[in-house]
Motif scaffolding. Sequence first.
Motif, short mmCIF file in Angstrom:
data_model
loop_
_atom_site.label_atom_id
_atom_site.label_comp_id
_atom_site.label_asym_id
_atom_site.label_seq_id
_atom_site.Cartn_x
_atom_site.Cartn_y
_atom_site.Cartn_z
N SER A 150 0.86 -1.05 -0.08
CA SER A 150 0.08 0.04 -0.12
C SER A 150 0.77 1.20 -0.09
N LYS A 151 2.19 1.15 0.65
CA LYS A 151 2.96 2.36 0.64
C LYS A 151 3.69 2.49 -0.65
N GLY A 152 3.81 1.19 -1.37
CA GLY A 152 4.31 1.57 -2.64
C GLY A 152 3.38 2.40 -3.54
N ALA A 153 1.85 1.92 -3.49
CA ALA A 153 1.08 2.55 -4.07
C ALA A 153 0.80 3.98 -4.07
N ILE A 154 1.14 4.52 -2.71
CA ILE A 154 0.90 5.92 -2.75
C ILE A 154 2.18 6.71 -3.21
N ILE A 155 3.24 6.05 -3.20
CA ILE A 155 4.58 6.36 -3.81
C ILE A 155 4.17 6.71 -5.44
N THR A 156 3.50 5.92 -6.10
CA THR A 156 3.35 5.82 -7.58
C THR A 156 2.16 7.01 -7.81
N LEU A 157 1.15 7.08 -6.79
CA LEU A 157 0.21 8.06 -6.72
C LEU A 157 0.74 9.64 -6.75
N THR A 158 1.88 9.70 -5.96
CA THR A 158 2.59 10.72 -5.73
C THR A 158 3.15 11.33 -6.93
N GLU A 159 3.78 10.60 -7.86
CA GLU A 159 4.50 10.66 -8.93
C GLU A 159 3.26 11.11 -10.05
N VAL A 160 2.34 10.57 -10.22
CA VAL A 160 1.57 10.86 -11.10
C VAL A 160 0.67 12.07 -11.02
N LEU A 161 0.52 12.51 -9.70
CA LEU A 161 -0.21 13.57 -9.34
C LEU A 161 0.72 14.70 -9.89
N ALA A 162 1.97 14.74 -9.30
CA ALA A 162 2.92 15.68 -9.55
C ALA A 162 3.01 16.05 -11.15
N GLU A 163 2.94 15.06 -12.07
CA GLU A 163 2.72 15.29 -13.28
C GLU A 163 1.29 15.98 -13.75
N GLU A 164 0.41 15.64 -13.33
CA GLU A 164 -0.81 15.97 -13.80
C GLU A 164 -1.12 17.41 -13.44
N TYR A 165 -0.38 17.84 -12.18
CA TYR A 165 -0.74 19.12 -11.84
C TYR A 165 0.31 20.16 -11.87
N LYS A 166 1.38 19.68 -12.65
CA LYS A 166 2.69 20.37 -12.66
C LYS A 166 2.62 21.86 -13.27
N GLU A 167 1.43 22.19 -14.10
CA GLU A 167 1.27 23.39 -14.56
C GLU A 167 0.51 24.58 -13.59
N THR A 168 -0.28 23.89 -12.78
CA THR A 168 -1.09 24.43 -11.99
C THR A 168 -1.04 24.57 -10.34
N GLY A 169 -0.11 23.51 -10.18
CA GLY A 169 0.12 23.43 -8.99
C GLY A 169 -1.15 22.62 -8.06
N PRO A 170 -1.00 22.09 -6.88
CA PRO A 170 0.27 22.11 -5.87
C PRO A 170 1.28 21.10 -6.53
N SER A 171 2.36 21.31 -5.87
CA SER A 171 3.16 20.17 -5.83
C SER A 171 3.13 18.80 -4.73
N PHE A 172 3.31 17.86 -5.32
CA PHE A 172 3.28 16.54 -4.47
C PHE A 172 4.83 15.95 -4.30
N ASN A 173 4.89 15.61 -3.30
CA ASN A 173 6.15 14.78 -2.97
C ASN A 173 5.78 13.89 -1.79
N ALA A 174 6.70 12.92 -1.81
CA ALA A 174 6.42 11.81 -0.80
C ALA A 174 7.50 11.42 -0.01
N LEU A 175 7.38 11.15 1.37
CA LEU A 175 8.70 11.07 2.26
C LEU A 175 8.51 9.48 2.57
N ALA A 176 9.53 8.58 2.26
CA ALA A 176 9.60 7.25 2.51
C ALA A 176 10.22 7.09 3.77
N LEU A 177 9.42 7.05 4.89
CA LEU A 177 10.26 6.87 6.37
C LEU A 177 10.94 5.50 6.55
N GLY A 178 12.06 5.57 7.23
CA GLY A 178 12.38 4.42 7.89
C GLY A 178 11.80 4.18 9.33
#
Length: 228
Positions: A150-178
């Motif tokens: 499930s945490k892998g899924a949220i990583i991919t979602l982050t990357e997709v949304l960053a691309e989808e909203y790159k012109e209008t914002g907001p920015s999307f990033n993910a922190l993969a915690l240890g």
Amino acid sequence: MKKKNIIITGTSRGIGYELVSLCTDAGHNVLALSRDAAPVSGLDIDNCACFSCDITDKRDVAKVSEFIKEKWNHVDVLINNSGYLVNKPFSKLKMSDFQDSYEVNVFGAVAMTQVVLPFMKKSSHVVNISSMGGVQGSAKFPGLAAYSSSKGAIITLTEVLAEEYKETGPSFNALALGAVQTEMLEEAFPGYKAPLSAKEMASYIMDFSLTGQNYYNGKILEVSASTP
């Protein structure tokens, strides 16, 4: 730094609870959301609003939109911090374990993001809290099939949304915690001692949430003091 409006999910304990104190102490406005609002409401902080919110319940999530319209008008930062962890051998996992993991770790974050997006600006920042277990090529641990996938899924979602909203914002990033010493970790791995406290990790997450959008978009940052 200019006062910002920050929404944090999963604030009843652990990293989320510490984030509330750190962000409000820094002068920012915080909306703290969790199924159990009691721990934060008991803090009685002027610049912190909180109410019980199950991010897997669309009726509860709708309350967030109503709050923003009435109180803030805009949101600068959304930290999707809520997490659900189950530690069982794969052969013992029930389909409900996978469903519960994805409901909170993926679908809940999706629901919150969709509700908050209309109130965010180009300079706003969505921070998804993931895990090292969700990073492709990282060390994996038995028992965490539901959680790590499930945490892998949220990583991919982050990357997709960053691309989808790159012109209008907001920015999307993910922190993969240890590993972080939280109640959730203790419940899943009794006796394990993590190298970082919840407050230490919360401090890093707050700083990144406030400024990371100036440097990153669509990035997965590995935040781990241990190897693997």
